[in-house]
Structure formats: structure tokens, C-alpha cells
Design an enzyme around this catalytic site. Sequence first.
Site, PDB file in Angstrom:
ATOM      1  N   ASP A 164      54.368  23.792  -7.921  1.00 38.53           N
ATOM      2  CA  ASP A 164      53.336  23.720  -6.883  1.00 38.53           C
ATOM      3  C   ASP A 164      53.513  24.879  -5.916  1.00 38.53           C
ATOM      4  OD1 ASP A 164      51.468  22.906  -4.994  1.00 38.53           O
ATOM      5  OD2 ASP A 164      51.946  20.785  -5.287  1.00 38.53           O
TER       6      ASP A 164
ATOM      7  N   HIS B  93      42.018  22.690 -12.173  1.00 36.59           N
ATOM      8  CA  HIS B  93      42.315  22.913 -10.763  1.00 36.59           C
ATOM      9  C   HIS B  93      42.453  24.395 -10.436  1.00 36.59           C
ATOM     10  CE1 HIS B  93      43.912  21.932  -6.810  1.00 36.59           C
ATOM     11  NE2 HIS B  93      44.975  22.689  -7.037  1.00 36.59           N
TER      12      HIS B  93
END
Lengths: 161, 398
Positions: free
Chosen positions: B216, B308
Site C-alpha cells: 500500500d 483500483h
Amino acid sequence: MRKTFLLFIPIALFLSGCASDGEVVAQDLWVKSSEMSIKGGMSAVYGTLTNNSSQDVVLVRGATEIAGVVEVHEMAMIGGEMKMQEIDGGLTVPAGKSIVLEPGGNHLMLMMLTDDLEAGEEISVTFDFAGAEDITANGVVAKPAEGGDEEYHSGEMEMDN
Amino acid sequence: MVSRRGFLASGAAAAAAGAVGAVAGASAAGVAAEQNLETFAANREAQFFGPHQSGIELDIQAVTNMVALDLKDSVTKEDMLRWMRLLTDDISRLTRGEPVLADPAPELAIGAARFTAYVGFGPSLFAKLGLDSQLPEGFAELPAFSVDQLEDRYSGGDVLIHIAADDPVVLAHGTRGLVRDSMPFASVRWVQPGFAHSPGMIPAGLTHRNLMGQVDGTANPELGSEDFNSVVWIDEGPEWIRGGTLMVFRRIAMQLDTWDQLGTPSKEEVIGRKLSNGAPLTGTNESDVPDLGARHPNGLLVIPEFAHIRRAAPVESAERIFRRPFSYDNGMNERGSMDVGLLWTAYQRDISRQYLPIQRRLEKLDLLNKWTVPIGSAVFAIPGGVQGSELIAEPLFS
């Protein structure tokens, strides 16, 4: 500009330029802001006093613009209770040693405050020594603090410890 | 930014100890090296003084507390200065691993452990103190998004103190000191604890993993780079915000039960990256630039339309942010469903031109929305750093 930080306040004792022994340094000074530190109320100054000289000096009294009365206090067991009282003859800072003024211990007691002392405010404090020049520290910051089991702390006994 | 001296010294000593230890067993050097290694986290110190507040342009620490506060009714700009005087001194001491003044538990100051804290202000503070003229450009409450399921207990706030460290005890002790000194001025609105990896788990600069398993923060600008400056640090506008940044905070709940029902290929298509190392589905390494035009032989996009990273990719070059998300773990219910997610933070010069267009695209289409729900939200303007005897946000409240 007022001095904001109090990381370290070396105070020149001998303005006349005496020898380097005899220097007293006040560090990490702060003054208590609490529900008692209102006009007419009380507070106390804490921190570390270091005596770099080769002879003992004695903190006999203090002064600040925000208090009508300033005394050198100790905490002592009196009748089974910790109470504070003025130290007879002042507080000795032994040669080459530091003493700590802290909640629940020795402190510079401020009484008859001339105004509310609010958190984050800064005051000047003068320490009067026997055996050394007085020193004045500016920018002594008021910290929100309770505790120390000091007698004037209002309310019930707290489980601070 | 971070002193590595302790770390390097202990690493070198450890290497020496290995060599010596093989021959002499528990030699003095070996013992010393082991002790150094055991306390390397304690000795690492972040830098407090500088052009920016600390705790943003820094490899993420192990644990965090985000504390939002609301001003007491009567608080004035002068009061704010007194509050900032206390916080500035407290943070500088805690960053060095020292107790704050008047610390009732100074024995808990056991090491710096990369302690950092920075202060930020929500739009509501500017309204309360009549400081609208000082609002930075592109700084306002976020609009409502269709994906939002926001809860008050996780949202808003006049003031943010974002605290982090590599040790939970250091964090708790520091948090206590900063909150204690805030109580004359404000009340706590919410506190949100979070975490990332422990020190020693991930080499510096490597992207950490969130609780869905994804790496992330891949497309982040590199710490210390010119790119980082241009994405994050503000250099114009009101004096107080120069050297500062604008932060978007989102508490994002993860639906792990349904997420875990997906197989690896599906999870990878949702994001557009491989779970193993974070490489785009069109590449082999995490740092590879995704090829958004690549297609399978059957004509389907390798990185799907709903992925995403496709939706989050900048359309305009300015649409970039620096993300520094911590995870949260708030326990579980009786069926074992975990209440977990992200304390997601993004830093930028201008929310309206950087975060907002990205979020608008994600709101419209991002398959990840099925497993991630924003339940908290806030924005804060983070003043620049301090030098010498300056106070945090001094020009704002003077």
C-alpha cells in the site's frame, strides 16, 4: 521577543566577570498551572538547580512578578501527613551537585498570586542565593499539572501512585 | 531526517560480534553488540526542527495515535499561542526521547523510538477563530461521496495531533503528555490508534502491507526527493502554511470476510497488482509502471477497467498525493468478523486539485469499493516546521 524555550538557561552569575567557579545553572524550570493558580491563589516553581562552584550555596528565597509571597518549601511528614513547610535556613545546593525542585518535594512556593496563571503563560523567576549572586530566569512556562500529593491540592486523596 | 547512527553502529557491531562470537563466545564486544541490537529502535531519533513538521516525510513508524480535539468555547488566538507553546516544547523533548516538563512519569521516557508528532487544523477552527482569510488554497471540508458511510465519532475536529513512534509504550506516554497539555484549551473529539510493521520487519523505503494483504503506497513520491516537495510541501500562500501541507484523513473499513472469499487472481484484478510483490499485472517489479493499455490475447484489458490503480492513476499530472496509511484493528464481533481497516492519510499541496479528482473517479467506479467503506473523514491543514524558539503555527495566531 520573549524567550520561548526553556531547554537550558545558563545564567551568568558574575556580571562583574569573576572566576568561573561559582556558576549556578537553572534548568527545565516550570511553574504549575492548576485550579489553584488564580488571582489570590497559589502555585509553585520546579526545575533543576546545579551548583558548579566549589562551595555550597543556599537558596534562601525567590521572587516573581506574579506572586506577593515566595518561599522555599519542602514536603515533610507532619502528624502522619505529607505537608509542605518553609525550610528553615533555606535549601542548600551542595558544591558540584544538582538539586531537583519537584511536585511532592522541594519547591519554590508562590502565594498571593497577583493574577491568574494560565497554562502556557511565561513568567520570570528570581532565585536568591546566600553564597552566590541571585539569578533570574525568563520564560518559565506554566504547565497544566496536578499531583505531587501537595497539601493544597484540593479534593479527595487521589490514587496518583 | 532520521539518525541512523545508532542503527549503523549496532549493525557494524553485530557483524563484528558474529566474527568474534564464533571464536570467543560471549565476548564483551559480543554482549555490547547484542545490547546495541536490542535497543536500536530506542536510539533512533527523528528530527523535530526543520522546514516541515515531523512525521510525514518519514518511513512509517510502528504505531500511531491520531487525536482530534475541539476547542473550548472561550478559546482565543492568544490562547492558541499558549497551547502551541506547550505542544512545541513537548514534541521537541519527546522527539529526543526526553520527558516533557512537569512529566508525572518521566521514567517512561525510555528512548526516542522515532517519536514524532505534528499538529494540524480543521476548517472548523478557522471559522471559530475568525481566521477565514488565513485558509490555504484548496482547503475545505470534503464533499459527501456516494460511497461514504461516515460516523461522527471518527470524523472532523478543530485540531489534530498526529503522534507516532516505533514503540507502543513510548507512544502512549507521549500521547498522554500532549493531551494533558491540551486539556486547558480543548476536549478530545476522537482518538484513533493504528499500526504498521514493527522496526526490523521491512527495509526502509519498502512499501508496507495493509490487512487486505496488498502493498500500500506504491506510487508515492520518494522521500527526500524534489518530486515529494512538489506533491506535498506548500511554498506559497499565508506564511504559516509555507513548509506545511494539506492532509486528507479517511477511516476505511475493510470487509475481510467477503474479500477472503475471492481467489488470488480476482484479488489481483481488483487492484491491478500482484499480491506477491505489488508488481502491476503488466510487470514484474513493484516499481514497474503499469501498462494501462495492455490487453490479453482475447482482447480484455490486463488491468481491468474497474481496477483500483487504473481509476486512481492521475489524469492530469497534478493529480498525485503522498499516502501514509496505518492499519487499525478494533477487535471483532461474536462471529469472528474483524473490525479492521486503514487510517488512510494523504498529503498534498491542494486537496481540490490533487485528492478530489482521484476520489471522484474512485467513487464512480472502483471495484475495491465493494470491500472498503469510508466510515470516518476529516481534513487538516498542517503548518510548516519550526526553528529555534519559534512556535508551531505562530504566524497564524499572532
